[in-house]
Design a protein around this motif. Structure first.
Motif, PDB file in Angstrom:
ATOM      1  N   GLU A   1      51.152 -40.100 -42.073  1.00 30.99           N
ATOM      2  CA  GLU A   1      49.734 -40.410 -42.005  1.00 30.99           C
ATOM      3  C   GLU A   1      48.950 -39.148 -42.336  1.00 30.99           C
ATOM      4  O   GLU A   1      49.232 -38.079 -41.783  1.00 30.99           O
ATOM      5  N   PRO A   2      47.957 -39.235 -43.229  1.00 32.85           N
ATOM      6  CA  PRO A   2      47.188 -38.047 -43.575  1.00 32.85           C
ATOM      7  C   PRO A   2      46.514 -37.457 -42.341  1.00 32.85           C
ATOM      8  O   PRO A   2      46.007 -38.184 -41.493  1.00 32.85           O
ATOM      9  N   SER A   3      46.531 -36.150 -42.244  1.00 30.75           N
ATOM     10  CA  SER A   3      45.984 -35.495 -41.066  1.00 30.75           C
ATOM     11  C   SER A   3      44.543 -35.077 -41.335  1.00 30.75           C
ATOM     12  O   SER A   3      44.011 -35.258 -42.430  1.00 30.75           O
ATOM     13  N   VAL A   4      43.936 -34.492 -40.301  1.00 25.50           N
ATOM     14  CA  VAL A   4      42.572 -33.986 -40.447  1.00 25.50           C
ATOM     15  C   VAL A   4      42.528 -32.891 -41.520  1.00 25.50           C
ATOM     16  O   VAL A   4      41.588 -32.798 -42.300  1.00 25.50           O
ATOM     17  N   ASP A   5      43.595 -32.092 -41.566  1.00 26.82           N
ATOM     18  CA  ASP A   5      43.647 -31.036 -42.587  1.00 26.82           C
ATOM     19  C   ASP A   5      43.660 -31.628 -43.988  1.00 26.82           C
ATOM     20  O   ASP A   5      43.094 -31.073 -44.919  1.00 26.82           O
ATOM     21  N   ASP A   6      44.359 -32.751 -44.128  1.00 28.69           N
ATOM     22  CA  ASP A   6      44.388 -33.404 -45.438  1.00 28.69           C
ATOM     23  C   ASP A   6      42.975 -33.777 -45.875  1.00 28.69           C
ATOM     24  O   ASP A   6      42.608 -33.634 -47.035  1.00 28.69           O
TER      25      ASP A   6
ATOM     26  N   ARG B   1      40.665 -39.619 -45.618  1.00 29.91           N
ATOM     27  CA  ARG B   1      40.598 -40.384 -44.363  1.00 29.91           C
ATOM     28  C   ARG B   1      39.269 -41.107 -44.256  1.00 29.91           C
ATOM     29  O   ARG B   1      38.271 -40.694 -44.832  1.00 29.91           O
TER      30      ARG B   1
ATOM     31  N   TYR C   1      56.377 -32.654 -44.652  1.00 31.19           N
ATOM     32  CA  TYR C   1      55.505 -32.884 -45.799  1.00 31.19           C
ATOM     33  C   TYR C   1      56.242 -33.476 -46.991  1.00 31.19           C
ATOM     34  O   TYR C   1      55.645 -33.787 -48.002  1.00 31.19           O
TER      35      TYR C   1
ATOM     36  N   TYR D   1      52.507 -45.354 -45.481  1.00 31.86           N
ATOM     37  CA  TYR D   1      51.732 -44.136 -45.665  1.00 31.86           C
ATOM     38  C   TYR D   1      51.720 -43.741 -47.138  1.00 31.86           C
ATOM     39  O   TYR D   1      52.589 -44.145 -47.901  1.00 31.86           O
TER      40      TYR D   1
END
Lengths: 507, 465
Positions: free
Chosen positions: A496-501, A139, A491, A319
């Motif tokens: 959209e990539p998350s904060v965890d990603d 991100r 998954y 995405y």
């Protein structure tokens, strides 16, 4: 390995030089390919150490990661690579051509050219895949932000690596595999994976035999490994001290010392990459010398199609590709790959008599002379009188086809030949095959000129068919049946990539 | 190979206290009860070789159709479809059956004669049929329609992606197949899906059970094909956790020769051994050979022809008075197509009618005497292909009376030099039995039926191939 390839390998040993196993080139070589030679650091999973990249032989760009264990530097490398790769990809987004789609009812556009990335070996393709995986979910905000070009680079690298699995595609090629498709050497498959040794057999230095040149090519000082793994002696004796010196220089805060230490490090990795760079361009020119097969442009057009479609997806803010294929996607992809593999094998045989010869040996094809021809034969057994010319082909090949089989001739596309009789003559070792032709004869009850082979013509007939195979039908992703776990989970979809990603453990 | 039997207690032949016929009847009863109860979306039936799988399919199809439940049957090959139609039409002469087939299909003689069977390329043209039968490939092209019931035959031969394409056509299904047979394969690299529950390379049953672990799994307990000499051996090597027993006793089956064996040497001795014990190992001198080992192919052909020459007679529960073992009752099985071609060439005209085929194509078929060219014979290495348990299992479980294995000496040394090196993947059920272990178990048994003279005098000394 096919019989003829085995023979060519034996001949290569006897003659001391690689033998051609095709008469034409079966892959597209771009006018302006991007050569990419990545190196990774030993002991760290897919940690980039350096790369040499560029589209012109005398202008390679060197990218170096002075401390591959440092996460910021790693994604700094990605940003630098993106500076080279993304403009290269963009440079093909100029001229488009119109293509009829949906049986001529619609028109879609595709670019007239597409990118081609060349890496030295299949491990290089593996690097592209893994580096795409490590960059596409990053991100640009929050924890560990990266340059905006990094996730985009990840999507493109993943796209290229996915494409490399597609039989017959030329968007991401390993040089060793591209050369191995056209030449057989006198060494083992393992040795063929070393680009220097492979090229030594194909194009030995003056006065040396391929075998001797390959022995010379085994010297890691003259011809370092083509990556991504580096030579362990180099790691210990040059890389480790240079890296340590750089660390120390950074610690000292002395800018002059730091830049000198970086210079030493860059020279060290350049010494490992330079020889491979030379080999890559030698490989490119060797491939260019081969005459291109007639069905290669068609396959490249498919690559251009896929490239055009993916640029639209990326432009639309698509995405990143999901981590795993869902049930329907996996089945569809397998189906596509299997179809592509089959059609690629058939097209190569159609393009190349030497490849077809392998099928002649297994009885799937034969070449013979037309000894009888009845071009005006009418079949009136059905409701309607139809033109069904018959020809007799006499061949010395092994014929394993039986009456009723439908054959095709590479030189007469669109025409089917049904086997009526097969009559072997044990005395002469020859076989007469009577074929009934349909299709490609014109509309009237007398054949169009040239549409029926004439006595004396030499023709190849085979069970391999290049005709269109309709794609299989699959349920939509939302309709994934209960036998396969029902509709896919998040998954398995592009999201959209998350904060965890962003926090994903990749260092 | 199924993972479904993993957690079952070790059974084996001794477990059964019921007479075989009764044991089999009970399992079939339980299967039908599960179907009728409507409690489960799917029912799985594992069937060892020759355990009456087709009988079960025909019976279940007949009962469901008679109960007024419209039904489709999904088989894997056209031959299997024709077999099923033939048997179903015989069993239920009144039942209207539809055969869904490709446009260019012409009905075989077997099914042409039934007035109840209609053939069409579209479901709409089979309107009046209670049961519609077609191949998985054909059903995948049917875009709509949903039936309350489906029977999936040979479900372990079906790839998971093929099931995905047809699963929208039914609400509930009975899956029947032999978990010990060959796994589905693909020509392309499929590593990227390894470990996924819907990995398209698994068998249909494996994917089904991984997503629906609560489905009932039944096992047919009795092989009516394999003789008492073979059932325990095959069960222990290839079905180590579930087992099955022979439906017949040693006294019910025998093989004898009407002509005495003069001059046949080792070939005759191997056949005598096979007739007496059900097994024989015809061993050739150890040597690394090409895949098409000329001597081994010749030996396979000579053994098969010798069975004919000596007028073998098979006594069984079907023909207590003895029936001649004719060419169509003999098969020769090998691993590769070029080996099959070499053996067929050696058989010549005298061997017309003898079946020679690869393991893949022998699946589901049955003969009195089977000659097997061991997949590892003459090899330098033991690859995953040659070690695959399913391949060997198919080859040594086709016979009703006797099985003769032809092999170069040295296979157990080869196995010892090539222990299984298949990588272990996360989230992939462990496969049982392991091919290496199954090979050792079978070889250990067959080696006891080696004729000690055969190695020395089998054939002229080897020349250059």
């Amino acid at each position: 390995m096919s019989t003829l390839t085995a023979l060519a390998r034996a001949e290569a040993v006897a003659v001391g030089q690689a033998q051609r196993i095709t008469t034409v080139r079966h892959l597209h070589v771009a006018d302006r390919p991007l050569v990419f030679i990545p190196l990774s650091m030993a002991g760290e999973a897919n940690a980039p150490l350096a790369a040499l990249v560029g589209t012109v032989p005398d202008d390679p760009r060197l990218l170096v990661v002075p401390q591959p264990r440092n996460r910021d530097q790693r994604f700094g490398f990605a940003a630098e690579l993106a500076e080279v790769l993304l403009p290269y990809l963009d440079s093909f987004r100029g001229v488009t051509e119109a293509v009829a789609a949906n049986r001529g009812k619609e028109v879609r556009y595709r670019y007239v050219d597409a990118p081609q990335v060349l890496v030295p070996n299949s491990a290089g393709i593996g690097f592209v895949r893994m580096f795409g995986r490590s960059t596409r979910f990053r991100r640009t905000d929050g924890d560990y932000p990266v340059q905006p070009s990094v996730p985009l680079l990840g999507q493109w690298l993943t796209f290229l690596a996915d494409r490399a699995e597609h039989p017959g595609s030329g968007m991401l090629l390993a040089m060793t595999e591209a050369l191995g498709l056209h030449w057989a050497t006198g060494q083992s498959a393992l040795e063929d994976a070393h680009l220097a040794a492979l090229l030594a057999w194909i194009d030995p230095a003056d006065g040396l035999s391929g075998a001797d040149a390959a022995v010379v090519a085994e010297d890691p000082l003259r011809w370092p490994p083509a990556g991504p793994a580096t030579d362990p002696t180099f790691d210990n004796e040059m890389l480790a001290p240079a890296m340590a010196a750089y660390q120390e220089a950074v610690g000292s805060g002395d800018e002059v010392r730091r830049s000198r230490a970086r210079g030493v490090l860059e020279e060290a990795v350049r010494s490992q990459l330079g020889p491979t760079w030379e080999l890559m361009w030698r490989g490119v020119s060797l491939l260019r010398e081969l005459p291109v097969g007639s069905r290669v442009p068609g396959r490249w057009a498919e690559d251009r199609d896929v490239f055009s479609t993916f640029t639209l997806y990326v432009d639309g803010g698509g995405y990143p590709q999901p981590r795993r294929d869902g049930a329907v996607n996996a089945a569809q992809r397998l189906h596509r790959l299997e179809r592509a593999l089959q059609s690629y094998a058939v097209q190569r045989a159609y393009d190349d008599p030497l490849v077809m010869a392998d099928h002649r040996l297994t009885g799937e094809a034969f070449v013979g002379e037309v000894t009888l021809a009845d071009a005006h034969r009418i079949d009136d057994s059905g409701k309607r009188r139809v033109l069904r010319p018959r020809i007799q082909v006499t061949t010395g090949d092994v014929v394993l086809v039986t009456a009723g089989a439908v054959l095709h001739s590479p030189s007469r596309p669109g025409q089917k030949a049904r086997v009526v009789f097969v009559t072997p003559d044990p005395a002469s070792g020859r076989t007469d095959v009577v074929l009934e032709l349909s299709g490609g004869l014109g509309r009237s009850l007398s054949p169009a000129p040239g549409s029926v082979p004439e006595v004396g013509d030499r023709l190849c007939y085979t069970t391999l068919s290049d005709s269109f195979m309709p794609p299989g039908e699959f349920p939509s992703r939302e309709e994934t049946p209960w036998t396969h776990g029902g509709p896919p989970k998040a998954y398995e979809e592009p999201v959209e990539p998350s904060v965890d990603d962003a926090r994903e453990e990749w260092s | 190979m199924s993972s479904s039997g993993l957690l079952m207690p070790r059974g084996g032949a001794g477990r059964l206290v019921l007479p075989p016929g009764e044991a089999a009847r009970r399992v079939i009863g339980e299967v039908l009860a599960d179907l009728h109860s409507g409690d489960h979306r799917g029912v799985v039936v594992d069937s060892p070789p020759g355990a009456g799988k087709s009988t079960l399919v025909v019976r279940a199809a007949g009962e469901l159709a008679e109960a007024g439940e419209p039904l489709i049957v999904i088989a894997q090959t056209n031959e299997q479809v024709d077999d099923l139609i033939d048997r179903l039409a015989q069993a239920k002469p009144e039942l209207p059956i539809g055969r869904l087939s490709a446009n260019d299909y012409t009905a075989t003689d077997r099914i042409k004669n039934y007035s109840t069977v209609r053939v069409a390329a579209k479901v709409a043209d089979l309107g009046g049929s209670s049961v519609i039968i077609g191949t998985a490939a054909k059903w995948a092209l049917v875009p709509e329609g949903r039936w309350p019931w489906a029977i999936v035959d040979e479900a372990y031969q079906m790839r998971s992606d093929a099931l995905l394409r047809v699963a929208g056509r039914f609400d509930r299904a009975l899956f029947v197949g032999d978990p010990g047979q060959l796994d589905p394969f693909s020509t392309v690299e499929t590593e990227r899906w390894t470990g996924l529950t819907w990995d398209p390379m698994q068998s249909a049953v494996a994917a089904l059970l991984r997503h629906n672990p609560e489905l009932p799994v039944h096992r047919l307990p009795v092989s009516w094909r394999l003789p008492a000499s073979a059932a325990p051996v095959v069960a222990e090597a290839f079905y180590p956790f579930t087992g099955f027993s022979a439906g017949t006793t040693a006294a019910q089956r025998s093989l004898s020769f009407t002509a005495a064996g003069f001059g046949g040497g080792a070939v005759d001795e191997a056949l005598e051994m096979a007739a007496a014990t059900g097994w024989a190992l015809y061993e050739l001198p150890a040597r690394h050979t090409l895949r098409t080992d000329g001597e081994a192919a010749a030996a396979c052909a000579r053994l098969a022809l010798r069975v004919l020459e000596r007028g073998a007679v098979a006594v069984s529960e079907r023909s207590p008075g003895g029936a001649p073992v004719t060419a169509d009752r003999i098969a020769v099985g090998a691993a590769h197509r070029d080996q099959v071609a070499a053996i067929r060439a050696q058989l010549g005209a005298a061997g017309d009618g003898i079946t020679v085929d690869t393991a893949n194509r022998l699946q589901g078929r049955e003969y009195d005497v089977v000659i097997v060219l061991h997949p590892l014979s003459g090899r330098r290495d033991a690859t995953a292909f040659h070690l695959e348990a399913g391949r060997l299992c198919v080859l040594v479980s086709r016979h009703r009376h006797a099985c003769v294995v032809v092999a170069r000496a040295g296979i157990s040394e080869l196995l010892d030099a090539h222990p299984s090196t298949e990588p272990v993947h996360l989230n992939v059920p462990v496969r049982f039995p392991d091919g290496w272990e199954a090979n050792q178990a079978l070889l250990g048994h067959v080696a006891r039926h080696r004729d000690m003279n055969s190695t020395a005098v089998s054939l002229p000394s080897p020349g250059i191939q």
